[in-house]
Structure formats: structure tokens, C-alpha cells
Design a protein around this motif. Structure first.
Motif, PDB file in Angstrom:
ATOM      1  N   PHE A  92      -4.897  -1.663 -14.400  1.00 49.05           N
ATOM      2  CA  PHE A  92      -4.085  -0.473 -14.158  1.00 49.05           C
ATOM      3  C   PHE A  92      -3.813   0.262 -15.465  1.00 49.05           C
ATOM      4  O   PHE A  92      -3.728   1.481 -15.490  1.00 49.05           O
ATOM      5  CB  PHE A  92      -2.782  -0.843 -13.446  1.00 49.05           C
ATOM      6  CG  PHE A  92      -3.003  -1.272 -12.033  1.00 49.05           C
ATOM      7  CD1 PHE A  92      -3.392  -0.363 -11.067  1.00 49.05           C
ATOM      8  CD2 PHE A  92      -2.847  -2.599 -11.659  1.00 49.05           C
ATOM      9  CE1 PHE A  92      -3.611  -0.747  -9.749  1.00 49.05           C
ATOM     10  CE2 PHE A  92      -3.069  -2.995 -10.345  1.00 49.05           C
ATOM     11  CZ  PHE A  92      -3.448  -2.062  -9.401  1.00 49.05           C
ATOM     12  N   ALA A  93      -3.709  -0.489 -16.562  1.00 48.01           N
ATOM     13  CA  ALA A  93      -3.523   0.145 -17.874  1.00 48.01           C
ATOM     14  C   ALA A  93      -4.744   1.000 -18.227  1.00 48.01           C
ATOM     15  O   ALA A  93      -4.599   2.092 -18.782  1.00 48.01           O
ATOM     16  CB  ALA A  93      -3.277  -0.918 -18.945  1.00 48.01           C
ATOM     17  N   ASP A  94      -5.935   0.519 -17.914  1.00 46.31           N
ATOM     18  CA  ASP A  94      -7.154   1.295 -18.165  1.00 46.31           C
ATOM     19  C   ASP A  94      -7.139   2.599 -17.375  1.00 46.31           C
ATOM     20  O   ASP A  94      -7.490   3.659 -17.906  1.00 46.31           O
ATOM     21  CB  ASP A  94      -8.405   0.497 -17.769  1.00 46.31           C
ATOM     22  CG  ASP A  94      -8.629  -0.734 -18.616  1.00 46.31           C
ATOM     23  OD1 ASP A  94      -8.202  -0.738 -19.788  1.00 46.31           O
ATOM     24  OD2 ASP A  94      -9.221  -1.699 -18.096  1.00 46.31           O
ATOM     25  N   ILE A  95      -6.728   2.523 -16.128  1.00 43.21           N
ATOM     26  CA  ILE A  95      -6.673   3.721 -15.284  1.00 43.21           C
ATOM     27  C   ILE A  95      -5.656   4.708 -15.836  1.00 43.21           C
ATOM     28  O   ILE A  95      -5.928   5.916 -15.914  1.00 43.21           O
ATOM     29  CB  ILE A  95      -6.337   3.335 -13.820  1.00 43.21           C
ATOM     30  CG1 ILE A  95      -7.503   2.558 -13.212  1.00 43.21           C
ATOM     31  CG2 ILE A  95      -6.013   4.565 -12.988  1.00 43.21           C
ATOM     32  CD1 ILE A  95      -7.204   1.950 -11.869  1.00 43.21           C
ATOM     33  N   LEU A  96      -4.502   4.211 -16.254  1.00 41.87           N
ATOM     34  CA  LEU A  96      -3.469   5.078 -16.826  1.00 41.87           C
ATOM     35  C   LEU A  96      -3.972   5.719 -18.112  1.00 41.87           C
ATOM     36  O   LEU A  96      -3.786   6.919 -18.339  1.00 41.87           O
ATOM     37  CB  LEU A  96      -2.192   4.282 -17.083  1.00 41.87           C
ATOM     38  CG  LEU A  96      -1.020   5.057 -17.665  1.00 41.87           C
ATOM     39  CD1 LEU A  96      -0.615   6.209 -16.742  1.00 41.87           C
ATOM     40  CD2 LEU A  96       0.158   4.127 -17.900  1.00 41.87           C
ATOM     41  N   GLN A  97      -4.630   4.944 -18.934  1.00 41.35           N
ATOM     42  CA  GLN A  97      -5.172   5.460 -20.196  1.00 41.35           C
ATOM     43  C   GLN A  97      -6.191   6.566 -19.936  1.00 41.35           C
ATOM     44  O   GLN A  97      -6.158   7.616 -20.583  1.00 41.35           O
ATOM     45  CB  GLN A  97      -5.825   4.304 -20.949  1.00 41.35           C
ATOM     46  CG  GLN A  97      -5.922   4.468 -22.424  1.00 41.35           C
ATOM     47  CD  GLN A  97      -6.371   3.168 -23.078  1.00 41.35           C
ATOM     48  OE1 GLN A  97      -7.115   2.383 -22.483  1.00 41.35           O
ATOM     49  NE2 GLN A  97      -5.914   2.940 -24.294  1.00 41.35           N
ATOM     50  N   GLU A  98      -7.076   6.346 -18.985  1.00 43.48           N
ATOM     51  CA  GLU A  98      -8.068   7.363 -18.637  1.00 43.48           C
ATOM     52  C   GLU A  98      -7.389   8.632 -18.128  1.00 43.48           C
ATOM     53  O   GLU A  98      -7.791   9.742 -18.476  1.00 43.48           O
ATOM     54  CB  GLU A  98      -9.028   6.824 -17.573  1.00 43.48           C
ATOM     55  CG  GLU A  98      -9.963   5.765 -18.081  1.00 43.48           C
ATOM     56  CD  GLU A  98     -10.713   5.047 -16.960  1.00 43.48           C
ATOM     57  OE1 GLU A  98     -10.607   5.464 -15.781  1.00 43.48           O
ATOM     58  OE2 GLU A  98     -11.412   4.071 -17.273  1.00 43.48           O
ATOM     59  N   SER A  99      -6.361   8.468 -17.321  1.00 48.32           N
ATOM     60  CA  SER A  99      -5.638   9.608 -16.765  1.00 48.32           C
ATOM     61  C   SER A  99      -4.973  10.423 -17.870  1.00 48.32           C
ATOM     62  O   SER A  99      -5.039  11.656 -17.875  1.00 48.32           O
ATOM     63  CB  SER A  99      -4.589   9.113 -15.766  1.00 48.32           C
ATOM     64  OG  SER A  99      -3.777  10.169 -15.345  1.00 48.32           O
ATOM     65  N   VAL A 100      -4.338   9.726 -18.805  1.00 48.87           N
ATOM     66  CA  VAL A 100      -3.683  10.419 -19.920  1.00 48.87           C
ATOM     67  C   VAL A 100      -4.718  11.175 -20.737  1.00 48.87           C
ATOM     68  O   VAL A 100      -4.522  12.350 -21.085  1.00 48.87           O
ATOM     69  CB  VAL A 100      -2.890   9.416 -20.799  1.00 48.87           C
ATOM     70  CG1 VAL A 100      -2.458  10.060 -22.110  1.00 48.87           C
ATOM     71  CG2 VAL A 100      -1.693   8.886 -20.046  1.00 48.87           C
ATOM     72  N   ASP A 101      -5.830  10.531 -21.048  1.00 43.39           N
ATOM     73  CA  ASP A 101      -6.889  11.190 -21.816  1.00 43.39           C
ATOM     74  C   ASP A 101      -7.418  12.432 -21.103  1.00 43.39           C
ATOM     75  O   ASP A 101      -7.632  13.476 -21.722  1.00 43.39           O
ATOM     76  CB  ASP A 101      -8.045  10.217 -22.094  1.00 43.39           C
ATOM     77  CG  ASP A 101      -7.682   9.141 -23.101  1.00 43.39           C
ATOM     78  OD1 ASP A 101      -6.673   9.311 -23.819  1.00 43.39           O
ATOM     79  OD2 ASP A 101      -8.402   8.119 -23.150  1.00 43.39           O
ATOM     80  N   GLU A 103      -5.838  14.304 -18.878  1.00 45.02           N
ATOM     81  CA  GLU A 103      -4.801  15.339 -18.875  1.00 45.02           C
ATOM     82  C   GLU A 103      -4.695  16.016 -20.237  1.00 45.02           C
ATOM     83  O   GLU A 103      -4.552  17.231 -20.325  1.00 45.02           O
ATOM     84  CB  GLU A 103      -3.449  14.765 -18.458  1.00 45.02           C
ATOM     85  CG  GLU A 103      -3.381  14.353 -17.005  1.00 45.02           C
ATOM     86  CD  GLU A 103      -3.662  15.499 -16.042  1.00 45.02           C
ATOM     87  OE1 GLU A 103      -3.139  16.605 -16.240  1.00 45.02           O
ATOM     88  OE2 GLU A 103      -4.439  15.274 -15.087  1.00 45.02           O
ATOM     89  N   VAL A 104      -4.764  15.234 -21.309  1.00 51.04           N
ATOM     90  CA  VAL A 104      -4.708  15.809 -22.659  1.00 51.04           C
ATOM     91  C   VAL A 104      -5.918  16.698 -22.892  1.00 51.04           C
ATOM     92  O   VAL A 104      -5.793  17.825 -23.397  1.00 51.04           O
ATOM     93  CB  VAL A 104      -4.610  14.702 -23.731  1.00 51.04           C
ATOM     94  CG1 VAL A 104      -4.852  15.257 -25.129  1.00 51.04           C
ATOM     95  CG2 VAL A 104      -3.254  14.009 -23.657  1.00 51.04           C
ATOM     96  N   ASN A 105      -7.094  16.226 -22.529  1.00 56.99           N
ATOM     97  CA  ASN A 105      -8.308  17.031 -22.715  1.00 56.99           C
ATOM     98  C   ASN A 105      -8.245  18.325 -21.915  1.00 56.99           C
ATOM     99  O   ASN A 105      -8.625  19.385 -22.405  1.00 56.99           O
ATOM    100  CB  ASN A 105      -9.554  16.228 -22.337  1.00 56.99           C
ATOM    101  CG  ASN A 105      -9.864  15.144 -23.340  1.00 56.99           C
ATOM    102  OD1 ASN A 105      -9.504  15.243 -24.513  1.00 56.99           O
ATOM    103  ND2 ASN A 105     -10.524  14.094 -22.888  1.00 56.99           N
ATOM    104  N   MET A 108      -5.754  20.631 -23.638  1.00 59.06           N
ATOM    105  CA  MET A 108      -6.247  21.134 -24.921  1.00 59.06           C
ATOM    106  C   MET A 108      -7.269  22.252 -24.738  1.00 59.06           C
ATOM    107  O   MET A 108      -7.393  23.129 -25.591  1.00 59.06           O
ATOM    108  CB  MET A 108      -6.841  19.985 -25.758  1.00 59.06           C
ATOM    109  CG  MET A 108      -5.810  18.975 -26.200  1.00 59.06           C
ATOM    110  SD  MET A 108      -4.420  19.677 -27.098  1.00 59.06           S
ATOM    111  CE  MET A 108      -5.201  20.143 -28.623  1.00 59.06           C
ATOM    112  N   LYS A 109      -7.992  22.235 -23.633  1.00 60.94           N
ATOM    113  CA  LYS A 109      -8.963  23.296 -23.366  1.00 60.94           C
ATOM    114  C   LYS A 109      -8.266  24.626 -23.116  1.00 60.94           C
ATOM    115  O   LYS A 109      -8.844  25.677 -23.333  1.00 60.94           O
ATOM    116  CB  LYS A 109      -9.849  22.929 -22.167  1.00 60.94           C
ATOM    117  CG  LYS A 109     -10.836  21.842 -22.492  1.00 60.94           C
ATOM    118  CD  LYS A 109     -11.661  21.473 -21.275  1.00 60.94           C
ATOM    119  CE  LYS A 109     -12.601  20.329 -21.628  1.00 60.94           C
ATOM    120  NZ  LYS A 109     -13.362  19.882 -20.472  1.00 60.94           N
ATOM    121  N   LYS A 110      -7.015  24.588 -22.687  1.00 61.74           N
ATOM    122  CA  LYS A 110      -6.258  25.791 -22.396  1.00 61.74           C
ATOM    123  C   LYS A 110      -5.573  26.373 -23.634  1.00 61.74           C
ATOM    124  O   LYS A 110      -5.143  27.506 -23.645  1.00 61.74           O
ATOM    125  CB  LYS A 110      -5.192  25.507 -21.334  1.00 61.74           C
ATOM    126  CG  LYS A 110      -5.785  25.143 -19.992  1.00 61.74           C
ATOM    127  CD  LYS A 110      -4.701  24.806 -18.992  1.00 61.74           C
ATOM    128  CE  LYS A 110      -5.319  24.377 -17.667  1.00 61.74           C
ATOM    129  NZ  LYS A 110      -4.291  23.985 -16.705  1.00 61.74           N
TER     130      LYS A 110
END
Length: 116
Positions: A92-101, A103-105, A108-110
């Protein structure tokens, strides 16, 4: 999920719990700690049935039948034992980490590029 699936899942879980209760007390204590640990940090597959947990019970039943103490089976660092079990599993930590990444990406595109 149908009612039949829920009933079948409940039957399997009760059988699983009965196996745990049949273990020697020291094994039960360590199993409960492993279960708690895996539910907190553990793999996504853990919630999809009792496969990994049943495997741990199989291992514990063998150890108990051979007269071994539970820490002879797991080693003295039970958390490391758990980590080794799930080292190749998505958590679940991996999934959360991917989600955060993601969302940040996306955010940042905006943001306009200030280097120009």
C-alpha cells in the motif's frame, strides 16, 4: 461480490482462525504480530484472500510439529522475517508513493516554466 462469495469467504476465514488457535501459544502470539504488521505495511495481495497468511500457518504448523520454538522458525527479528516475505510484493505504501508522484507531476505540468 455476491452473498455466496461473502459466505464462502467467511467460512474460509473461520477455518483459518481455527488453524491459528490450534497452534502452540508462542506461535499464536507471533502469528498475531505478523498479521498486524502485514495489515499495516503489507502487500496488496494480503487483502485478496488468506494465501500468504495460510502459508505462514503452514510453516508454523511444520515448525511446531518438529518441536521448534517459533523464533527458531522466524528468526529473532520477526519484522525482518515479514519484510523478507513481502520484498517482491506491491505494498500500500508503494501505491501511495506512486499516487503522490503522479499528482506532483500533474501539478508541475500546470506551473509555468520560470527559466525563460
Amino acid at each position: 461480490m455476491s452473498i455466496r462469495d461473502l459466505i464462502e469467504g467467511k467460512k474460509k476465514w473461520r477455518a483459518h482462525v481455527a488453524r491459528v488457535k490450534a497452534l502452540p501459544k508462542d506461535y499464536q502470539i507471533v502469528y498475531k504480530e505478523i498479521q498486524n504488521y502485514l495489515f499495516k505495511v503489507g502487500p496488496v495481495e494480503l487483502t485478496e484472500g488468506t494465501g500468504m497468511l495460510s502459508g505462514i500457518i503452514d510453516l508454523f504448523e511444520e515448525g511446531a510439529a518438529m518441536g521448534k520454538g517459533v523464533l527458531e522458525v522466524t528468526g529473532s527479528d520477526v519484522a525482518a522475517f515479514c519484510d523478507d516475505l513481502i520484498k517482491d510484493s506491491k505494498t500500500f505504501a508503494d501505491i501511495l508513493q506512486e499516487s503522490v508522484d503522479q499528482e506532483v507531476n500533474k501539478a508541475m505540468k500546470k506551473v509555468p516554466d520560470k527559466k525563460k
